[in-house]
Design a protein around this motif. Structure first.
Motif, mmCIF file in Angstrom:
data_model
loop_
_atom_site.group_PDB
_atom_site.id
_atom_site.type_symbol
_atom_site.label_atom_id
_atom_site.label_comp_id
_atom_site.label_asym_id
_atom_site.label_seq_id
_atom_site.Cartn_x
_atom_site.Cartn_y
_atom_site.Cartn_z
ATOM 1 N N HIS A 362 25.355 -16.603 48.088
ATOM 2 C CA HIS A 362 24.932 -16.919 46.728
ATOM 3 C C HIS A 362 25.164 -15.774 45.751
ATOM 4 N N ALA A 363 25.072 -14.544 46.207
ATOM 5 C CA ALA A 363 25.049 -13.444 45.249
ATOM 6 C C ALA A 363 25.951 -12.270 45.593
ATOM 7 N N ALA A 364 26.545 -12.245 46.751
ATOM 8 C CA ALA A 364 27.249 -11.029 47.163
ATOM 9 C C ALA A 364 28.536 -11.327 47.920
ATOM 10 N N VAL A 365 29.339 -12.238 47.425
ATOM 11 C CA VAL A 365 30.594 -12.590 48.093
ATOM 12 C C VAL A 365 31.693 -11.624 47.644
ATOM 13 N N TRP A 377 36.490 -7.583 43.842
ATOM 14 C CA TRP A 377 35.232 -7.791 43.128
ATOM 15 C C TRP A 377 34.177 -8.379 44.064
ATOM 16 N N VAL A 378 32.936 -8.232 43.658
ATOM 17 C CA VAL A 378 31.816 -8.749 44.425
ATOM 18 C C VAL A 378 30.713 -9.150 43.455
ATOM 19 N N GLY A 379 29.930 -10.156 43.840
ATOM 20 C CA GLY A 379 28.806 -10.576 43.026
ATOM 21 C C GLY A 379 29.237 -11.330 41.788
ATOM 22 N N LEU A 380 28.497 -11.156 40.702
ATOM 23 C CA LEU A 380 28.697 -11.929 39.478
ATOM 24 C C LEU A 380 29.646 -11.226 38.515
ATOM 25 N N THR A 381 30.508 -11.997 37.881
ATOM 26 C CA THR A 381 31.248 -11.478 36.739
ATOM 27 C C THR A 381 30.314 -11.443 35.535
ATOM 28 N N VAL A 449 25.038 -4.488 45.593
ATOM 29 C CA VAL A 449 24.655 -5.829 45.177
ATOM 30 C C VAL A 449 23.685 -6.448 46.180
ATOM 31 N N VAL A 450 24.002 -6.346 47.468
ATOM 32 C CA VAL A 450 23.119 -6.911 48.490
ATOM 33 C C VAL A 450 21.744 -6.248 48.446
ATOM 34 N N GLY A 451 21.737 -4.925 48.248
ATOM 35 C CA GLY A 451 20.484 -4.188 48.221
ATOM 36 C C GLY A 451 19.750 -4.260 46.895
#
Length: 481
Positions: A362-365, A377-381, A449-451
């Motif tokens: 959901h938040a950290a791909v 890139w990772v997370g939200l733009t 991002v995960v943390g």
């Protein structure tokens, strides 16, 4: 079906790619009997037609670019196409999966060759040239059938024998002229690879930019680099009719001159492989993604026995994220059905199975595009974060201003940006890096991002000098720390 063989296992995994292998391995760790059903090559898309061969095709051009940017290193010239294709053949083991089959059996997992189709709950018929095998699952079935390339309904396209990503990564020659439909990851990577290998490439992009899911500056950098490679990049342009004759492939397009090529590669998206699985026998709709919850259990199927992971769910589109989902589902199945009853009871009392949730989907791909320049890139733009209602703050930095970049090359060019949630102490919710070897910078951002780490805390994570990772210090300075 007289004389048909029948086998029963605790867990049956349908699909023997990287996702299926990981799910089977994790599920088997508590003593469950596990089988993988695979109708093609064990190891799947990534090993033979996607991640691995595509990166080999891209590597020669990347190495040449690095040499050209480095003072004192001779320009190596054009890649040796035959050597590149030979190395590609080596990395795919010449499309021989005997090594992967040996790993499966060595892990104590059974391998059933053939195409699987549900007959009902926990029952599958597996058909191959050798006949039909009935496979029963005592406890669980895990779907890991992946995805396939989508051919859009363009007049004449299917009849023109277009390439898909499989054909592009396994080609035995480099066409003189290659037309590519689609400006996503596959489209831009193959445009870069084939241009470096000597093809004249035309890239038709329906929208206004490349890599629509990334930050706009990333797509702009890739477009500029492709144009510098003499790729004909056409935005706002679609094929409306395609024909093939002895002189090649002819594409009539919505604007600009028509395109004449030797091959046409379709890179306009993928769809889950669920059409021929017999999903209707268990109450699911064929041809659609198999929707799952965060424990990877399939929604809408009673009894808690059906799970899925990877592309087939519609949640993920990368091998690394699919393998993450596979580890989750393998652990869930092992906890629910494996081990002794006391362990299962204790696990159920904890949540149930609260430790096993695919929250990163959901938040950290993380996503990497191995073009030149690389994009990661990772997370939200920024746009996605604003659409989610966050109080967005963006800090960016020109990577060429870093001492580490100047050491790499006086021609170093790149950019990085962080997306921060200002409403939660400037926590990092997204990051994008563009530049040489940008992929190697991504995991630090993924951890942040995960943390859900605030930038003020990262101020105390001191980057080594002189490395390009010093951008993390510059992010803090740009944010006023």
């Amino acid at each position: 079906m007289a004389g048909t063989q029948e086998h029963t296992f605790d867990v049956v995994v349908v699909g023997g790619g990287a996702v299926g292998e990981n799910a089977a391995d994790r599920a088997a760790r508590t003593g469950l009997s596990v089988a993988i059903v695979e109708g093609a090559l064990v190891g799947g898309e990534c090993s033979y037609w996607a991640c691995m061969p595509s990166k080999v095709l891209l590597r020669a051009g990347a190495a040449r670019d690095a040499a050209r940017r480095t003072p004192g290193v001779a320009d190596p010239g054009a890649p040796d196409v035959a050597a590149v294709l030979a190395r590609r053949d080596e990395i795919t083991h010449h499309w021989d999966d005997s090594g992967q089959e040996e790993w499966v059996r060595g892990a104590g997992i059974a391998l059933v060759r053939g195409q699987a189709r549900f007959l009902g709950p926990r029952e599958l018929a597996v058909r191959s040239d050798a006949g039909t095998v009935l496979v029963h699952a005592r406890h669980a079935v895990i779907l890991a059938t992946g995805s396939g390339a989508t051919i859009p309904p363009v007049d004449g396209l299917r009849g023109a024998a277009p390439w898909t990503s499989r054909d592009a990564t396994s080609a035995t020659h480099v066409p003189g002229r290659l037309a590519i439909l689609g400006g996503g990851v596959v489209g831009v990577e193959m445009a870069c690879a084939y241009a470096d290998l000597g093809a004249h490439v035309t890239l038709l992009v329906r929208g206004p930019r490349l890599l629509a899911d990334a930050e706009p500056f990333a797509g702009e950098a890739v477009a500029d680099a492709l144009v510098a490679r003499a790729v004909d990049v056409r935005f706002g342009t679609e094929a409306i009719a395609v024909t093939r004759d002895d002189d090649g492939v002819h594409l009539r397009v919505t604007q600009g001159p028509d395109v004449h090529a030797d091959e046409v590669l379709v890179a306009t998206g993928r769809h889950p492989r669920t059409t021929d699985l017999g999903l209707e026998t268990i109450g699911l709709e064929p041809g659609r993604p198999v929707e799952v919850d965060d424990a990877m259990q399939v929604n809408g199927v009673a009894g808690g026995w059906l799970f899925a992971a990877g592309d087939v769910t519609g949640r993920t589109g990368t091998t690394h994220q699919g393998k993450y989902d596979a580890r989750v589902v393998g652990d869930v199945v092992a906890a629910r059905f494996g081990g002794d009853e006391a362990a299962r009871t204790a696990e159920a009392a904890a949540g149930p199975w609260s430790r096993y949730r695919a929250t990163a989907d959901h938040a950290a791909v993380p996503q990497v595009v191995f073009t030149q320049p690389e994009v990661a890139w990772v997370g939200l733009t920024e746009r996605a974060a604003r659409d989610a209602g966050l109080d967005v703050r963006v800090v960016s930095y020109d990577l060429a201003d870093l001492a580490g970049a100047s050491v790499v090359s006086p021609e170093y060019a790149g950019r990085a940006a962080l997306v921060l949630d200002a409403g939660r102490d400037d926590r990092v919710v997204g990051a994008t890096f563009v530049g040489p070897d940008a992929a190697e910078m991504l995991h630090a951002a993924t951890i942040a991002v995960v943390g859900e780490v605030p930038l003020s805390r990262l101020w105390h994570a001191v980057p080594s000098y002189p490395t390009v990772s010093e951008v993390w210090l510059r992010f803090g300075e740009a944010a006023g720390l």
